[in-house]
Write an enzyme that holds these catalytic residues in place. Structure first.
Site, PDB file in Angstrom:
ATOM      1  N   CYS A 261      33.650  45.484  39.452  1.00 57.86           N
ATOM      2  CA  CYS A 261      34.301  44.180  39.694  1.00 57.86           C
ATOM      3  C   CYS A 261      35.774  44.362  39.348  1.00 57.86           C
ATOM      4  O   CYS A 261      36.252  43.860  38.340  1.00 57.86           O
ATOM      5  CB  CYS A 261      33.664  43.083  38.854  1.00 57.86           C
ATOM      6  SG  CYS A 261      31.858  42.990  38.989  1.00 57.86           S
ATOM      7  N   ALA A 263      39.057  43.949  40.849  1.00 61.61           N
ATOM      8  CA  ALA A 263      40.320  43.235  41.094  1.00 61.61           C
ATOM      9  C   ALA A 263      40.758  42.456  39.850  1.00 61.61           C
ATOM     10  O   ALA A 263      39.908  41.965  39.103  1.00 61.61           O
ATOM     11  CB  ALA A 263      40.153  42.288  42.281  1.00 61.61           C
ATOM     12  N   PRO A 264      42.069  42.378  39.598  1.00 60.36           N
ATOM     13  CA  PRO A 264      43.175  42.863  40.431  1.00 60.36           C
ATOM     14  C   PRO A 264      43.595  44.301  40.173  1.00 60.36           C
ATOM     15  O   PRO A 264      44.606  44.747  40.710  1.00 60.36           O
ATOM     16  CB  PRO A 264      44.307  41.907  40.057  1.00 60.36           C
ATOM     17  CG  PRO A 264      44.043  41.581  38.619  1.00 60.36           C
ATOM     18  CD  PRO A 264      42.544  41.531  38.476  1.00 60.36           C
ATOM     19  N   GLY A 265      42.864  45.039  39.341  1.00 61.23           N
ATOM     20  CA  GLY A 265      43.120  46.466  39.203  1.00 61.23           C
ATOM     21  C   GLY A 265      43.643  46.923  37.867  1.00 61.23           C
ATOM     22  O   GLY A 265      43.896  48.117  37.674  1.00 61.23           O
ATOM     23  N   GLY A 266      43.799  46.004  36.907  1.00 60.65           N
ATOM     24  CA  GLY A 266      44.332  46.405  35.609  1.00 60.65           C
ATOM     25  C   GLY A 266      43.477  47.444  34.909  1.00 60.65           C
ATOM     26  O   GLY A 266      43.988  48.442  34.386  1.00 60.65           O
ATOM     27  N   LYS A 267      42.171  47.216  34.895  1.00 61.36           N
ATOM     28  CA  LYS A 267      41.289  48.144  34.191  1.00 61.36           C
ATOM     29  C   LYS A 267      41.104  49.443  34.976  1.00 61.36           C
ATOM     30  O   LYS A 267      41.024  50.526  34.391  1.00 61.36           O
ATOM     31  CB  LYS A 267      39.946  47.478  33.892  1.00 61.36           C
ATOM     32  CG  LYS A 267      40.060  46.272  32.946  1.00 61.36           C
ATOM     33  CD  LYS A 267      38.719  45.642  32.662  1.00 61.36           C
ATOM     34  CE  LYS A 267      38.859  44.423  31.765  1.00 61.36           C
ATOM     35  NZ  LYS A 267      39.565  43.299  32.448  1.00 61.36           N
ATOM     36  N   ASP A 331      33.053  44.663  34.626  1.00 69.42           N
ATOM     37  CA  ASP A 331      33.864  43.559  34.098  1.00 69.42           C
ATOM     38  C   ASP A 331      33.462  42.327  34.897  1.00 69.42           C
ATOM     39  O   ASP A 331      34.114  41.953  35.868  1.00 69.42           O
ATOM     40  CB  ASP A 331      35.348  43.887  34.266  1.00 69.42           C
ATOM     41  CG  ASP A 331      36.248  42.802  33.709  1.00 69.42           C
ATOM     42  OD1 ASP A 331      35.804  42.069  32.805  1.00 69.42           O
ATOM     43  OD2 ASP A 331      37.387  42.669  34.195  1.00 69.42           O
ATOM     44  N   CYS A 384      35.509  38.141  29.747  1.00 72.39           N
ATOM     45  CA  CYS A 384      36.535  37.446  28.950  1.00 72.39           C
ATOM     46  C   CYS A 384      36.004  36.057  28.579  1.00 72.39           C
ATOM     47  O   CYS A 384      36.575  35.038  28.959  1.00 72.39           O
ATOM     48  CB  CYS A 384      37.859  37.372  29.696  1.00 72.39           C
ATOM     49  SG  CYS A 384      37.760  36.706  31.362  1.00 72.39           S
TER      50      CYS A 384
END
Length: 448
Positions: A261, A263-267, A331, A384
């Site tokens: 999961c 998006a938006p790509g931080g992890k 996530d 989160c």
């Protein structure tokens, strides 16, 4: 046509009420395309987020001083009263007379028949501000926290059950304050110390994060996208709690990783950093637009090991059945209760029934991901959220049905972060304890 910050705030709050639009998107559009300049831009942002954060308390005050309850007010009148009261009660730098006058003048345009009513309510609230009453904190603690700290009562009841009265109030206090602005150094191109020095050269004061070795807290208000260091891919925006997900999954160079999961790509991009841009990462999500966000971030950061694919994690992963992954990050979509400082409008849209429905989705994604993890592989489940139903309960249900999996105790794997872990070895961060977003993660191992 020029506008005022109060009129722009009213228009944005009205769209949020009517359309369930998101404040950050509407604000970004107004600040980019609107006519506000200088301090007016800051006032607009303060008014929108301030009213959304304090909405519950503002309505509690309106109900005390208005002849009609909030539930019976016209929407425009209700929003004008919230805007006026927020300035009266929370913005010391705006004189009382100016706050009342500006709100009444706006009412003459937007709700002319109610301008006298709005004037009377605001002036009475100002005179009687020392006499504002709240529910008894001992006998009605959930109602007290909801009214005093502007949270839904069902949510404060859950916090009380989870944390006790003293800590629940500390959390409620923290949740109505602005969240810190945190970025992550792109260690493929720079170090955290070098990034801080570069930011200082751009006039930005920043301090190292306490728990993430790659994190930097930005203390100077700034439009991050305008900084050369951001455009050059030396950093990206990511809260410290979110950064810890990649650290606790602990990917190795050369491994095959799935971010289900993404998006938006931080992890995903942080995983690539931790792997030294060596190996493969398959970043999946629903929809082409979400995948483009991941690709754009990876390109800006100079990351080449990420490929994207549209996947609905709630359904059996038939397209991935022939593939196996060393590590998987789930996530999962969640209530976002851990980030309501950042998205305060969301807390007014949720209910306990929504949490239950989300937990079903989370369990489905987790079970589907488990099917394609290699024997001996590692899976990190994260959300989160502060709520047990989306966190501990999802993991316990999963383990009761999946005999091949065991919990890996994060206390043993990351002893330097021990204060962040629960008695079960799960990661759980709290805004009032740790100064970062509320986040939960459990690390699971598939037995060989």
């Amino acid at each position: 046509m020029t506008t005022t910050p109060r009129r722009a705030a009213f228009d944005i709050l009205l769209r949020i009420e009517k359309e369930r639009s998101y404040a950050d998107i509407l604000l970004d559009h107004e600040l980019t395309h609107g006519t506000l300049q200088g301090p007016d831009r800051g006032l607009l942002t303060e008014l929108v987020y301030g009213v959304l954060r304090r909405q519950g308390t503002l309505d509690h005050v309106i109900d005390q001083f208005a002849s009609q309850k909030c539930s019976r007010l016209e929407r425009s009148v209700h929003l004008l009263l919230r805007l006026g009261l927020y300035q009266l009660l929370y913005l010391d730098r705006i004189p009382t007379a100016a706050a009342v006058h500006a709100t009444v003048e706006l009412a003459k345009t937007l709700a002319p028949r109610a301008s006298g009513f709005i004037n009377a309510v605001l002036r009475q609230a100002d005179r009687e501000r020392q006499n504002i009453r709240f529910p008894d904190p001992v006998n009605k603690p959930a109602a007290y926290l909801a009214a005093a700290w502007s949270e839904p009562a069902w949510l404060t009841a859950r916090w009380l059950d989870q944390l006790g009265r003293e800590e629940a109030e500390a959390l409620a206090r923290a949740m109505v304050e602005p969240a810190p602005f945190t970025i992550r150094a792109n260690t493929l191109r720079t170090s955290r110390d070098e990034l801080q020095a570069r930011l200082a050269g751009e006039g930005i004061t920043a301090t190292p994060c306490r728990y993430s070795p790659d994190g930097v807290r930005v203390d100077t208000p700034t439009a991050i996208g305008r900084l050369a260091s951001f455009r050059e891919g030396l950093c990206t925006v990511q809260d410290e709690s979110s950064q810890l997900a990649a650290i606790f999954l602990d990917p190795k160079p050369g491994e095959r990783i799935l971010d289900l999961c993404a998006a938006p790509g931080g992890k995903s991009t942080h995983l690539a950093q931790r792997m030294g841009n060596s190996g493969t990462i398959l970043a999946c999500d629903i929809g082409a637009r979400k995948l483009r966000l991941i690709e754009e971030t990876a390109h800006r950061l100079g990351i080449t090991i990420i490929t994207t694919r549209p996947v609905d994690g709630t359904k059996p992963l038939t397209d991935l059945q022939g593939e196996r992954f060393d590590r998987i990050l789930v996530d999962a979509p969640c209530s976002g209760l851990g980030v309501i400082r950042r998205n305060p409008e969301g807390k007014w849209w949720k209910s306990p029934a929504d949490i239950t429905a989300l937990a079903r989705t989370q369990r489905a994604i987790l079970h589907n991901a488990a099917e394609i993890l290699m024997p001996g592989g590692t899976l990190l489940y994260g959300v989160c959220s502060t709520d047990r139903e989306e966190t501990d309960t999802v993991i316990e249900d999963f383990l009761s049905e999946q005999g091949e999996f065991v919990v890996e105790d994060l206390r043993e794997l990351f002893p330097s972060h021990r204060e962040l872990f629960t008695d079960r070895g799960f990661f759980r961060s709290w805004p009032h304890r740790h100064g970062m977003d509320g986040f939960f993660a459990a690390r699971l191992k598939r037995l060989s």
